[in-house]
Write a protein that holds these residues in place. Structure first.
Motif, short mmCIF file in Angstrom:
data_model
loop_
_atom_site.label_atom_id
_atom_site.label_comp_id
_atom_site.label_asym_id
_atom_site.label_seq_id
_atom_site.Cartn_x
_atom_site.Cartn_y
_atom_site.Cartn_z
N GLN A 143 1.25 -1.41 0.10
CA GLN A 143 0.17 -0.05 -0.38
C GLN A 143 0.57 1.62 0.14
N LEU A 144 2.20 1.19 0.67
CA LEU A 144 2.91 2.19 1.35
C LEU A 144 3.33 2.67 -0.85
N ALA A 145 4.07 1.21 -1.32
CA ALA A 145 4.68 1.49 -2.52
C ALA A 145 3.98 2.31 -3.36
N LEU A 146 2.52 1.57 -3.64
CA LEU A 146 1.61 1.68 -4.24
C LEU A 146 2.00 3.49 -3.82
N ALA A 147 1.18 4.36 -2.57
CA ALA A 147 0.66 5.65 -2.56
C ALA A 147 1.62 6.23 -3.02
N SER A 148 3.43 5.42 -2.77
CA SER A 148 4.14 6.75 -3.12
C SER A 148 4.45 6.83 -4.10
N GLY A 149 4.01 5.53 -5.32
CA GLY A 149 4.11 5.44 -7.05
C GLY A 149 3.36 6.83 -7.50
N LEU A 150 1.85 6.39 -6.80
CA LEU A 150 0.71 7.79 -7.13
C LEU A 150 1.13 9.04 -6.66
N SER A 151 1.49 9.21 -6.03
CA SER A 151 1.60 11.00 -5.58
C SER A 151 2.23 11.81 -6.63
N VAL A 152 2.87 11.32 -7.55
CA VAL A 152 2.92 12.34 -8.04
C VAL A 152 2.57 12.36 -9.56
N VAL A 153 0.72 10.98 -9.64
CA VAL A 153 -0.56 11.40 -10.78
C VAL A 153 -1.78 12.16 -9.69
N GLU A 154 -1.40 13.66 -10.26
CA GLU A 154 -1.97 14.58 -9.41
C GLU A 154 -3.98 14.11 -9.76
N SER A 155 -3.92 13.43 -10.61
CA SER A 155 -5.01 12.84 -10.74
C SER A 155 -5.86 11.17 -9.32
N GLU A 156 -4.67 10.69 -9.21
CA GLU A 156 -4.49 9.84 -8.29
C GLU A 156 -4.03 9.84 -7.08
N ARG A 157 -4.15 11.40 -6.55
CA ARG A 157 -3.67 11.97 -5.16
C ARG A 157 -4.72 11.13 -4.42
N GLY A 158 -6.16 11.35 -4.44
CA GLY A 158 -6.49 11.46 -3.26
C GLY A 158 -6.43 9.76 -3.09
N ARG A 159 -6.50 9.17 -4.25
CA ARG A 159 -6.39 7.46 -3.65
C ARG A 159 -5.01 7.06 -3.34
N ALA A 160 -3.99 8.26 -2.89
CA ALA A 160 -2.94 7.62 -2.38
C ALA A 160 -2.99 8.24 -1.08
N VAL A 161 -3.36 9.18 -0.88
CA VAL A 161 -3.62 9.37 0.63
C VAL A 161 -4.72 8.39 1.28
N ARG A 162 -5.13 8.12 0.84
CA ARG A 162 -6.26 6.83 1.49
C ARG A 162 -5.49 5.73 1.63
N LEU A 163 -5.31 5.06 0.81
CA LEU A 163 -4.09 4.13 0.91
C LEU A 163 -2.79 3.78 2.18
#
Length: 605
Positions: A412-432
């Motif tokens: 979850q943390l690895a996925l969140a870190s990867g998604l943190s640079v995708v603006e449209s996926e920031r909400g998912r990154a925070v949730r993870l």
């Protein structure tokens, strides 16, 4: 003493950074040069004084500082001064390396007399020949072939002679005189270099000459491995260029050379077979690639490469055949006796299946791995593969299905870190990230250093700096806490969050004040370099005072001064040293200050 050596190392690093200008002939006095504004003709006096101070250092430090200063001048084309410094380096190896670089640069500038003067001072034959090679290549590229030939004959060195022939090949290729290029390539004595030159010629001919000419050149390549490899790459280039007939011919010739290698039991055969299979695959000749790959002897390599080709085949529309390859691979993997190696082969196939659109099959394959740790790690790898392909829903599903709480949180943390640079996926990154932190807080996984560091990293990437600082404060190990604070300071500074950077800086200084180990001094230097990037002179001076120990404060301010000078803030560095009123710091600062003045003079056009 370690602190002194650390200063020398850091100053050496400073010397090889930033920019320079041109040499001078009539320098003013040192006193005149200390007056503002900076003057280009002050380079000489400042350099004189720097060399005098360096010569007063202990012998090991002296050589290190001179080598770094020479490199600084080399990097910025200040060649006359670089030559002067390099000649004074006591270590033969370091001196020859710097002189060779300087001589080569003079040769490239067509200053052949100076290049030969420098070459004559080089003791190492290879370093000296490097200067001669640069000179020869420059002369040939200027189409002065006869003078170059005379020079090569005079030196009489096999390496230089081959380099001369290679330069002729380059010249004649550029001029489209392919027959002459081939003749000179064949004059190269070294087999590898000769074959490389012939391959370069063949690639040039491919775009500008009949196919027969390309074939004639490649036939002169007398190493079967080089010929097989060259034809394979030519085949790939031809297919990319839409020249399928030529690609057919090149791939056939590569296969023929490969057959000869295998008949001779050559050790290169396996490598060449993989290269040919790869070129066929990237040329979208997946069927031919499969045929070649099926001949790979190493079972695990064969499974991996066949799986990759099957993935390509599926993407090209051949799903049924791809599926049969995947199934055959599974049978073959079952014959691998070692469980770890077998599972590794299965995981690599699963990654290819996932990428090719066989998601359910890939997940079922991984779920069937018997070892729990390897199975859980495989799920994380598949999640990463899905994330890299922007299949975020699938990536989250895979992570969430992981049976191991530890691997699930790490995923979850690895996925969140990867998604943190995708603006449209920031909400998912925070949730993870929130979900992972909640699992840690509930005690579902041990709050070990690694997983907390992953959590801190995710918070930093999400620019949640206050939460990251709170997590860092809870780390039990002081060294780990310090290192994470440094990361936080840098991240906050880049983000323009001066307040949190200031708070984290104070936290780091408090840790350093309580650290009396030798490694603690290195951490002081590390902190000083980071804090100097954003702190005001007053803040930096206050940090030094909070360290408590005069020796610690001196080291901190010394490194800060180095960093300030590097970034053009000489006046700030001078202010700090005056405020400290420390004779030892003032003494160490002399060399740093001179470097700043030298940089200012070198920066004047």
């Amino acid at each position: 003493m370690m602190k002194g050596r650390l200063f020398c190392l850091l100053f050496s690093i400073l010397l090889v950074l930033s920019g320079c200008a041109s040499d001078t002939e009539t320098p003013p006095s040192l006193d005149e040069c200390r007056e503002a504004p900076a003057r280009a003709d002050c380079t000489g006096p400042f350099l004189d004084r720097m060399l005098a101070l360096i010569d007063a250092e202990p012998q090991p430090d002296r050589g290190q500082l001179k080598a770094a200063l020479a490199q600084r001048l080399i990097d910025n084309d200040h060649l006359e001064s670089a030559f002067r410094v390099a000649r004074g380096i006591a270590n033969d190896v370091q001196r020859d390396v710097k002189l060779s670089v300087i001589g080569t640069m003079h040769a490239n500038l067509r200053d052949y007399a100076k290049a030969q003067e420098i070459a004559a001072l080089i003791g190492n034959p290879r370093a000296r020949i490097a200067v001669y090679k640069a000179q020869t290549q420059r002369i040939v590229l200027d189409e002065e072939v006869e003078p170059a030939l005379q020079f090569v004959r005079q030196v009489d060195d096999a390496d230089l002679t081959d380099s001369f022939q290679e330069s002729l090949v380059t010249l004649f290729i550029a001029e489209g005189r392919f027959d002459l290029a081939r003749e000179n390539a064949l004059e190269i004595a070294d087999v590898r270099r000769r074959n490389d030159a012939l391959y370069r010629l063949a690639t040039a001919q491919f775009d500008a000459a009949p196919l027969a000419e390309v074939m004639l050149t490649m036939e002169k390549v007398d190493d079967p491995s080089a010929r097989a490899q060259g034809f394979a790459f030519l085949g790939g280039d031809a297919e990319t260029s839409g020249k399928s007939v030529a690609a057919d011919r090149f791939f056939r010739e590569s296969q023929r050379a490969l057959d000869a290698l295998e008949a001779a039991d050559s050790q290169d055969a396996a490598r060449i077979r993989e290269i040919l299979a790869r070129q066929l695959e990237t040329s979208e000749r997946a069927g031919e690639a499969l045929t070649v790959a099926e001949g790979i002897g190493d079972l695990e390599r064969r499974i991996l490469i066949l799986a990759r080709i099957a993935g390509t085949l599926a993407r090209l529309g051949g799903r049924e055949r791809a599926e049969s390859v995947f199934e055959a691979n599974l049978v073959a993997a079952g014959t691998i006796a070692d469980p770890g190696r077998r599972d590794s082969a299965l995981v690599r196939q699963a990654e290819q299946m996932l990428s090719a659109g066989f998601e359910e099959g890939a997940l079922a394959l991984v779920d069937g791995i018997g070892d729990a740790d390897r199975r859980d790690e495989a799920h994380r790898l598949l999640s990463h593969t899905a994330m890299m392909e922007n299949r975020f829903d699938l990536a989250e599903r895979i992570v969430g299905d992981n049976r191991s709480p530890w691997h699930r949180v790490v995923g979850q943390l690895a996925l969140a870190s990867g998604l943190s640079v995708v603006e449209s996926e920031r909400g998912r990154a925070v949730r993870l990230t929130d979900t992972a932190e909640a699992s840690i807080a509930r005690g579902e996984v041990e709050a070990a250093e690694r997983i907390v560091n992953d959590l801190i990293g995710a918070r930093l990437r999400l620019r949640q700096f206050e939460r990251a600082r709170d997590l860092i404060g809870g780390l039990p190990d002081a060294v780990a806490r310090f290192q994470q604070l440094i990361v936080l300071i840098e991240a906050a500074t880049r983000a323009g969050e001066a307040g949190i950077a200031r708070q984290a800086s104070a936290d780091a200084i408090d840790l350093l004040a309580a650290d009396d180990t030798e490694q603690g001094y290195r951490r002081i230097a590390q902190a000083a370099q980071v804090l100097a990037r954003s702190g005001t002179p007053a803040e930096l001076f206050a940090h030094a005072g909070r360290l408590g120990d005069p020796a610690k404060a001196r080291l901190f301010l010394t490194v800060v001064a180095l960093r300030l000078v590097e970034t053009g803030r000489l006046a700030d560095a001078q202010w700090l040293v005056r405020q400290a009123e420390d004779p030892e710091l003032s003494k160490e600062f002399r060399l740093i200050e001179l470097m700043g003045l030298l940089l200012a003079s070198l920066g004047v056009e």
